[in-house]
Design an enzyme around this catalytic site. Structure first.
Site, mmCIF file in Angstrom:
data_model
loop_
_atom_site.group_PDB
_atom_site.id
_atom_site.type_symbol
_atom_site.label_atom_id
_atom_site.label_comp_id
_atom_site.label_asym_id
_atom_site.label_seq_id
_atom_site.Cartn_x
_atom_site.Cartn_y
_atom_site.Cartn_z
ATOM 1 N N SER A 35 27.952 57.654 -27.981
ATOM 2 C CA SER A 35 27.764 56.636 -29.022
ATOM 3 C C SER A 35 26.363 56.044 -29.038
ATOM 4 O O SER A 35 25.934 55.503 -30.051
ATOM 5 C CB SER A 35 28.791 55.521 -28.888
ATOM 6 O OG SER A 35 28.537 54.729 -27.756
ATOM 7 N N LYS A 89 26.591 49.404 -26.381
ATOM 8 C CA LYS A 89 26.184 49.337 -27.789
ATOM 9 C C LYS A 89 24.916 48.498 -27.909
ATOM 10 O O LYS A 89 24.495 47.840 -26.974
ATOM 11 C CB LYS A 89 27.280 48.686 -28.646
ATOM 12 C CG LYS A 89 28.666 49.271 -28.490
ATOM 13 C CD LYS A 89 28.764 50.653 -29.055
ATOM 14 C CE LYS A 89 30.189 51.198 -28.880
ATOM 15 N NZ LYS A 89 30.274 52.595 -29.128
#
Length: 153
Positions: A35, A89
């Protein structure tokens, strides 16, 4: 006890206290997934400094647990060695910032509420605030400082 063994014992005690204090402030996390590619890749190890939300800046790479969906499920990814699922993230909006247009919100919410943040993965296939909405600050572990054994973030 002679002076040398007393000094050695004191040195060991100081080292042990130093390690314990460092473990309270810093954590090493292994990336599992893509990610954050190309910034971080599967298997990269990163040094994370524990931080509270007010110590996070937009653009920081953060490590946090995902907020459960309305059914209580936390997806995706397998739990880590500690049994928790950590997400890595990038913080894109903090409390008081405008909500990015691709973040789903209920009602007429225009600003990120207190105690929440918006996070996106660098990879367009990331499962993040674009699907999940706000992440809660009480699930924040900290801010990634650097990749271990490689280049900086």
């Amino acid at each position: 006890m002679n002076l040398i063994s007393g000094g050695l014992l004191a040195g060991v005690a100081v080292a042990v206290v130093g390690v314990l204090l460092a473990r309270r402030r810093y954590v090493v996390v292994t990336v599992d997934g893509v990610s954050m590619a190309p910034t971080l890749n599967d298997g990269d190890r990163i040094l994370v400094r524990r931080r509270r939300l007010e110590q996070v800046s937009r653009g920081d790479v953060v490590v946090l647990e995902p907020t459960p969906d309305p059914t209580g499920r936390i997806l995706p990814g397998p739990p880590g060695p500690d049994g928790r699922r950590w997400n890595i993230k990038r913080a894109v909006a903090l409390p008081g910032d405008p909500v990015p247009p691709d973040v789903p919100v209920e009602g007429d919410v225009e600003r990120v509420p207190a105690g929440a943040l918006v996070v996106f993965g660098d990879n367009e296939r990331s499962f993040d605030s674009r699907q999940r909405g706000f992440f809660h600050a009480d699930r924040l572990l900290g801010v990634a400082l650097r990749r271990l054994g490689g280049s900086s973030l």
